[in-house]
Design a protein around this motif. Structure first.
Motif, PDB file in Angstrom:
ATOM      1  N   VAL A 269       4.582 -25.207  46.612  1.00  0.00           N
ATOM      2  CA  VAL A 269       4.387 -25.841  47.236  1.00  0.00           C
ATOM      3  C   VAL A 269       2.630 -25.921  47.857  1.00  0.00           C
ATOM      4  CG1 VAL A 269       5.350 -24.933  48.293  1.00  0.00           C
ATOM      5  CG2 VAL A 269       5.150 -27.380  49.144  1.00  0.00           C
ATOM      6  N   ALA A 270       2.110 -27.042  48.205  1.00  0.00           N
ATOM      7  CA  ALA A 270       1.312 -26.827  48.588  1.00  0.00           C
ATOM      8  C   ALA A 270       0.684 -27.695  49.650  1.00  0.00           C
ATOM      9  CB  ALA A 270      -0.683 -26.574  48.152  1.00  0.00           C
ATOM     10  N   THR A 271       0.546 -27.302  50.774  1.00  0.00           N
ATOM     11  CA  THR A 271       0.976 -28.486  52.257  1.00  0.00           C
ATOM     12  C   THR A 271      -0.768 -28.677  53.320  1.00  0.00           C
ATOM     13  OG1 THR A 271       2.641 -27.480  52.041  1.00  0.00           O
ATOM     14  CG2 THR A 271       1.933 -29.301  54.041  1.00  0.00           C
ATOM     15  N   MET A 272      -1.287 -29.692  52.816  1.00  0.00           N
ATOM     16  CA  MET A 272      -2.565 -29.733  53.970  1.00  0.00           C
ATOM     17  C   MET A 272      -1.741 -30.385  55.540  1.00  0.00           C
ATOM     18  SD  MET A 272      -5.424 -29.747  51.488  1.00  0.00           S
ATOM     19  CE  MET A 272      -5.323 -28.212  50.037  1.00  0.00           C
ATOM     20  N   ALA A 273      -2.586 -30.355  56.677  1.00  0.00           N
ATOM     21  CA  ALA A 273      -1.611 -31.035  57.327  1.00  0.00           C
ATOM     22  C   ALA A 273      -3.126 -31.299  58.127  1.00  0.00           C
ATOM     23  CB  ALA A 273      -0.989 -29.885  58.280  1.00  0.00           C
ATOM     24  N   GLU A 274      -3.336 -32.845  59.385  1.00  0.00           N
ATOM     25  CA  GLU A 274      -4.290 -32.685  59.948  1.00  0.00           C
ATOM     26  C   GLU A 274      -3.718 -32.807  61.576  1.00  0.00           C
ATOM     27  OE1 GLU A 274      -6.681 -36.591  59.513  1.00  0.00           O
ATOM     28  OE2 GLU A 274      -7.203 -36.513  61.471  1.00  0.00           O
ATOM     29  N   VAL A 275      -3.980 -32.269  62.571  1.00  0.00           N
ATOM     30  CA  VAL A 275      -3.426 -32.066  63.893  1.00  0.00           C
ATOM     31  C   VAL A 275      -4.204 -32.061  65.062  1.00  0.00           C
ATOM     32  CG1 VAL A 275      -2.423 -30.298  63.179  1.00  0.00           C
ATOM     33  CG2 VAL A 275      -3.987 -29.696  64.686  1.00  0.00           C
ATOM     34  N   LYS A 276      -4.713 -32.274  65.572  1.00  0.00           N
ATOM     35  CA  LYS A 276      -4.857 -32.692  67.277  1.00  0.00           C
ATOM     36  C   LYS A 276      -4.389 -32.099  68.416  1.00  0.00           C
ATOM     37  CE  LYS A 276      -7.195 -37.198  69.391  1.00  0.00           C
ATOM     38  NZ  LYS A 276      -6.942 -37.969  70.024  1.00  0.00           N
TER      39      LYS A 276
ATOM     40  N   VAL B 279      -0.280 -33.918  54.193  1.00  0.00           N
ATOM     41  CA  VAL B 279       0.035 -34.810  52.338  1.00  0.00           C
ATOM     42  C   VAL B 279       0.604 -32.997  52.117  1.00  0.00           C
ATOM     43  CG1 VAL B 279      -1.408 -34.310  50.099  1.00  0.00           C
ATOM     44  CG2 VAL B 279      -1.952 -35.563  52.185  1.00  0.00           C
ATOM     45  N   CYS B 280       1.708 -33.190  50.757  1.00  0.00           N
ATOM     46  CA  CYS B 280       2.454 -31.917  50.406  1.00  0.00           C
ATOM     47  C   CYS B 280       2.496 -32.567  49.001  1.00  0.00           C
ATOM     48  CB  CYS B 280       3.989 -31.907  51.356  1.00  0.00           C
ATOM     49  SG  CYS B 280       5.066 -30.534  49.938  1.00  0.00           S
TER      50      CYS B 280
ATOM     51  N   ALA C 223       6.938 -38.038  67.221  1.00  0.00           N
ATOM     52  CA  ALA C 223       6.282 -36.151  66.430  1.00  0.00           C
ATOM     53  C   ALA C 223       6.084 -37.111  64.989  1.00  0.00           C
ATOM     54  CB  ALA C 223       6.963 -35.590  66.642  1.00  0.00           C
ATOM     55  N   ALA C 224       6.365 -37.744  64.436  1.00  0.00           N
ATOM     56  CA  ALA C 224       6.348 -37.074  63.389  1.00  0.00           C
ATOM     57  C   ALA C 224       5.420 -38.317  62.770  1.00  0.00           C
ATOM     58  CB  ALA C 224       7.396 -39.186  63.181  1.00  0.00           C
ATOM     59  N   PRO C 225       4.297 -37.434  62.233  1.00  0.00           N
ATOM     60  CA  PRO C 225       3.010 -38.244  61.188  1.00  0.00           C
ATOM     61  C   PRO C 225       2.900 -38.519  59.904  1.00  0.00           C
ATOM     62  CG  PRO C 225       4.104 -35.759  60.330  1.00  0.00           C
ATOM     63  CD  PRO C 225       5.469 -36.328  61.620  1.00  0.00           C
ATOM     64  N   ARG C 226       1.904 -38.791  59.266  1.00  0.00           N
ATOM     65  CA  ARG C 226       2.189 -39.963  58.291  1.00  0.00           C
ATOM     66  C   ARG C 226       2.556 -38.658  57.150  1.00  0.00           C
ATOM     67  NH1 ARG C 226      -1.332 -41.778  55.385  1.00  0.00           N
ATOM     68  NH2 ARG C 226      -3.496 -41.654  57.064  1.00  0.00           N
ATOM     69  N   ILE C 227       3.227 -38.911  56.782  1.00  0.00           N
ATOM     70  CA  ILE C 227       4.018 -37.707  55.067  1.00  0.00           C
ATOM     71  C   ILE C 227       3.479 -38.289  54.512  1.00  0.00           C
ATOM     72  CG2 ILE C 227       5.216 -36.099  54.543  1.00  0.00           C
ATOM     73  CD1 ILE C 227       6.459 -35.777  56.776  1.00  0.00           C
ATOM     74  N   GLU C 228       2.723 -37.833  53.156  1.00  0.00           N
ATOM     75  CA  GLU C 228       2.404 -38.170  51.823  1.00  0.00           C
ATOM     76  C   GLU C 228       2.972 -37.051  51.105  1.00  0.00           C
ATOM     77  OE1 GLU C 228      -1.265 -39.465  51.107  1.00  0.00           O
ATOM     78  OE2 GLU C 228      -1.745 -38.948  53.584  1.00  0.00           O
TER      79      GLU C 228
END
Ligand code: FES
Ligand code: FES
Lengths: 158, 716
Positions: free
Chosen positions: B550-557, B571-572, B627-632
């Motif tokens: 598994v590889a996960t990438m995230a954008e946060v603010k 994105v996972c 708190a839910a991000p857009r998850i792909e």
């Protein structure tokens, strides 16, 4: 105080002789055998016990039975019209907007009351309305998608 | 017809050579004369979709329609023995057994059909439970007809071959979940929804803190209430009533005094306590020489990571209904481990296991927390005493008190890089989390990995005396902490070398499968991303768990004024071999990531010694809609490989991916989970006052560089 309490439950008359300070959640689950309404926290925090009273979403774990006297109560068991699922139920099934399903009754009852008041909400409005219904399985994205899909149907219907 | 299938030994043994699936007197499947297929499995449904995915496997291998299948899960009288539903094992470990049983049943039925139709097996085809001669659809016989009359005792002397992924009709598709209708209509039954005539609702007296001993007990006021039954044993005091609210009122009237426990740790001192109390290290892995390698490293990195206790907090609390009749105990229980629960109940009651039956309805979430089955034992003991059916359904406060928490843990890593920017040495010590998730994806020549303070990684090991209360398996046990630490450390090194973190990972990987998964995530996410500013940042993390990559990438603010972290997008990408149900797999990824936001950002149990201070969701903050991000969630195709686990891998990356994104956004390295706003603020303040280059807050983080050599490190 012992009282005789009458109300409409899922479209049918209901009558109970009971202590009037008992919470609706336990009356539903114990006396009336309607177990679709769930206990999650007992303190009005999680929303698993949500039903509608007079069309408004309420937390049945914090609603004394005397408060529903003479009112119209709808639980998850009364959301479908006979064999026809409520559009939200249909949408939840299609979007896979649940995993364990324990929050689902409360989600559906909360969303159904919301869409009745506000048939075409923005996604942000859906999120903020649902924010006090908890889901531990993390079905949030699909729940919002499902509610939005019904709101969009509202938007396009004549 | 009953098809009893003997399993070949490879399915009976787990990786460690432990017995996994015994040859069992219970059948895996029964084909009725009406053509319906009943499947029996010890793997329960707790939201993860095992009901549907198991049915899909049977439908595929047996050659019947999904709609013709009825599932019976977790009934110890009817299902083959199973150790429990955890560890992302259902598809990976039980799946092969279930598929093989179904394929074997198909072979038996086709053999019978061949005799009936007078043609050799090779000329037959199966579709939707109908066996016909290839090219002659009129010459056919259905499973229902074949199963009429005699019970099949025949043993086929050849081994059925599993269907190839290219031929799948049912596996690899995403039918609507079989539990959808009952869950959206409120007819789904969970343990607390089962009713029996004359049943009583029990409330159990709990101590004020773990480790407290009861000194006095006075139940007289409770006994005075109409309809109350009081049970008082040394270790079990309960009040029972036909109405649950009356039972609750009666419990309030029970008076008891307690001797306080002496335990003192709190959420801040627990880490020193664990390090001091954890017994010696067990060596998990070692190769090369980390000491020598470290000495030749151009730059060394020494970091300590921490994480607090986390609750399972399934929305359904533990519940059970027990019915004792004619010497036999039947317990409907929300449990992930019906067979171990049967054994535990039998022991507690002094009954033989044959006289205990555990039936598992749908579970309202498990996450490892329902591997412990205390409520089922309580209900069974009370039913044996009072001789009427008894329900025990924990309140939310009891759920927090009795939980087997994900343990607080510490990881210390010392690593070093060579002048080519490759990781040369990796010295890893973990306290209290266990070793799951410590195996490195990276090709590092000198490694030493040690684990202390956890005797066993075996599922079901629930307590160690190290902790002030019970701990146990929690979705991705140990791995959440270990991958948070390891993947943060990788990022720390990449940042120090000023190399893009994806590039740095790929440089240190030789595993083509992991590189492929990382690149798949990068493509969808758009890595490397350039548009920054406004507190935005991007992070990534990867791991291998349960056979899945598994590889996960995230954008946060990151809001520098409040310290709040908003997760914008995740994105996972996951390579889990053959995928039984793609939508189901994506739901597990999405759910895992959402749940992971909790331990990463907001969930940390508050306690004082053995006293659990969190009693409900007002103080213990679960991830919410806002708190839910857009998850792909994306599945990287890999039909060469048998299906791997999917319930846990994604959640394991959450801590690291968010910590790495926060570093990118705010320039601060959070070394303790959860990354609460005040910890973020503290880190930002520390950065502001620290000399350039140092950018770390608590607990500890040091970078030692030999300037002359570091200068020669090429950057990407
Ligand atoms: S049970 Fe009523 S809000 Fe949680
Ligand atoms: S689906 Fe399990 S809590 Fe929402």
């Amino acid at each position: 105080m012992k009282a005789s309490i009458k109300f409409q439950l899922n479209g049918k008359p209901a009558a109970l002789d009971t202590e009037d300070d008992r919470m609706l959640l336990w009356v539903l689950r114990t006396d009336l055998g309607l177990t679709g309404t769930k206990y999650g926290c007992g303190e009005g925090i999680c929303g698993a016990c949500t039903v509608t009273v007079g069309g408004k979403a309420v937390r049945s774990c914090r609603t004394p039975i005397r408060n529903v006297a003479g009112k119209e109560v709808v639980t998850i068991e009364g959301l479908a019209r006979g064999d026809t699922l409520h559009p939200l139920q249909q949408a939840f099934a299609e979007h896979g907007a649940f995993q364990c399903g324990f929050c689902t009754s409360g989600m559906l009852m909360s969303a159904s009351a919301f869409l009745r008041e506000s048939p075409r909400p923005s996604r942000e409005a859906v999120v903020s309305h649902m924010d006090h219904n908890l889901c531990r399985c993390g079905a949030h994205q699909r729940i919002v998608d499902a509610i939005e899909s019904v709101a969009i149907q509202h938007g396009t219907s004549p | 017809m009953v098809v009893l299938v003997s399993m070949t030994p490879e399915f009976l043994l787990a990786d460690e050579g432990k017995r996994l699936y015994p040859e069992d007197f219970n059948a895996y499947l029964v084909i009725g004369e009406n053509g319906r297929v009943t499947v029996f499995s010890g793997k329960i449904e707790m939201g993860q979709g095992a009901l549907t995915s198991q049915a899909q496997m049977v439908a595929e291998e047996l050659g019947v329609q999904l709609a013709s299948i009825d599932m019976v899960l977790g009934d110890t009288d009817r299902c083959p023995w199973d150790m429990g539903t955890f560890g992302s094992l259902t598809t990976r470990m039980f799946g092969p057994a279930l598929r093989a049983a179904s394929a074997q049943a198909r072979l038996v039925l086709m053999t019978l059909a061949g005799e009936r139709l007078g043609v050799p097996l090779e000329r037959l085809v199966v579709r939707d439970g109908l066996v016909s001669v290839a090219g002659e659809p009129n010459r056919s016989v259905s499973y229902a007809e074949l199963s009429r009359g005699a019970r099949i005792t025949r043993v086929v002397d050849r081994k059925a071959v599993l269907r190839a992924a290219a031929d799948f009709n049912v596996m690899g598709t995403s039918p609507q979940r079989l539990d959808a209708l009952e869950k959206v209509t409120g007819t789904a039954r969970y343990a607390a929804d089962i009713r029996l005539p004359g049943m009583l609702y029990a409330r159990v007296l709990r101590p004020p803190m773990h480790g407290a001993a009861r000194l006095t007990l006075d139940t007289s006021a409770a006994e005075g209430l109409a309809g109350v039954t009081v049970v008082a044993r040394d270790d079990l005091v309960a009040v029972l009533h036909a109405d649950p609210e009356s039972a609750a009122k009666a419990l309030e009237l029970v008076r008891a005094t307690w001797r306080q426990s002496a335990a003192t740790p709190d959420p801040d001192t627990i880490f020193d306590h664990l390090i001091a109390k954890a017994a010696g290290f067990t060596e998990v892995a070692a190769s090369g020489d980390t000491v020598v390698a470290q000495a030749s490293a151009v730059q060394s990195f020494e970091t300590t990571f921490q994480k607090g206790y986390v609750a399972h907090a399934a929305l359904e609390t533990h519940a059970a209904l027990a019915d004792f009749r004619d010497g036999r105990m039947t317990v409907w229980a929300s449990t992930q481990t019906p067979f171990p629960a049967r054994a535990g109940i039998a022991t507690a009651l002094g009954l033989s296991e044959a006289n205990v039956r555990v039936i598992t309805p749908l579970l309202g979430g498990g996450f490892g927390g329902k591997s412990a089955f205390g409520q089922a034992v309580e209900a069974a003991r009370l039913a044996q005493i009072v001789r009427v059916p008894v329900q025990v359904a924990w309140t939310r406060a009891e759920e927090f008190f009795n939980d087997t928490f994900d343990p607080a843990a510490i990881v210390k890593i010392t690593s070093g890089v060579d002048r080519a920017g490759k990781v040369l040495a990796w010295d890893y010590r973990v306290y209290a989390a266990g070793s799951r998730g410590t195996t490195l994806s990276y090709a590092i020549p000198n490694i030493r990995i040690r684990s202390a303070g956890k005797n066993s990684d075996a599922p079901g090991a629930t307590t160690t005396d190290l902790h002030p209360f019970a701990v146990g398996p929690w979705r991705g046990p140990g791995a959440n902490m270990n991958v948070f630490a390891a993947e943060s450390q990788i990022d720390i090194m990449a940042a120090a070398l000023k190399v893009d973190p994806l590039e740095f990972r790929i440089r240190n990987l030789t595993d083509a499968r992991m590189i492929r998964v990382l690149k798949a995530a990068a493509r969808v996410f758009g890595w490397p991303t350039v548009a920054k500013g406004g507190g935005r940042g991007y992070g990534l993390a990867c791991c291998i768990d349960a056979g899945t990559y598994v590889a996960t990438m995230a954008e946060v603010k990151v809001d520098a004024a409040t310290g709040r972290i908003a997760v914008v997008r995740i994105v996972c990408a996951q390579d889990m071999g053959i995928v039984v149900n793609p939508e189901g797999a994506r739901m597990q990824i999405e759910g895992g990531l959402m749940m992971g936001l909790g331990y990463a950002l907001s969930e940390e149990l508050q306690f004082r010694g053995g006293e659990i201070l969190d009693r409900n969701f007002d103080s213990y903050e679960l991830p919410r809609f806002s708190a839910a991000p857009r998850i792909e969630a994306m599945l990287v195709p890999n039909n060469e490989l048998a299906p791997q686990g999917g319930g846990e891998p994604a959640i394991i990356t959450t801590g690291a991916v968010l910590a790495n994104a926060v570093f990118d956004a705010a320039g601060v390295r959070l070394l303790r989970l959860p990354m609460l706003p005040d910890r973020v603020l503290k880190a930002i303040a520390a950065k502001g006052s620290a000399p350039t280059g140092a950018h770390s807050a608590d607990p500890t983080h040091q970078v030692r560089a030999d300037a002359s050599r570091a200068a020669r490190i090429p950057s990407a």
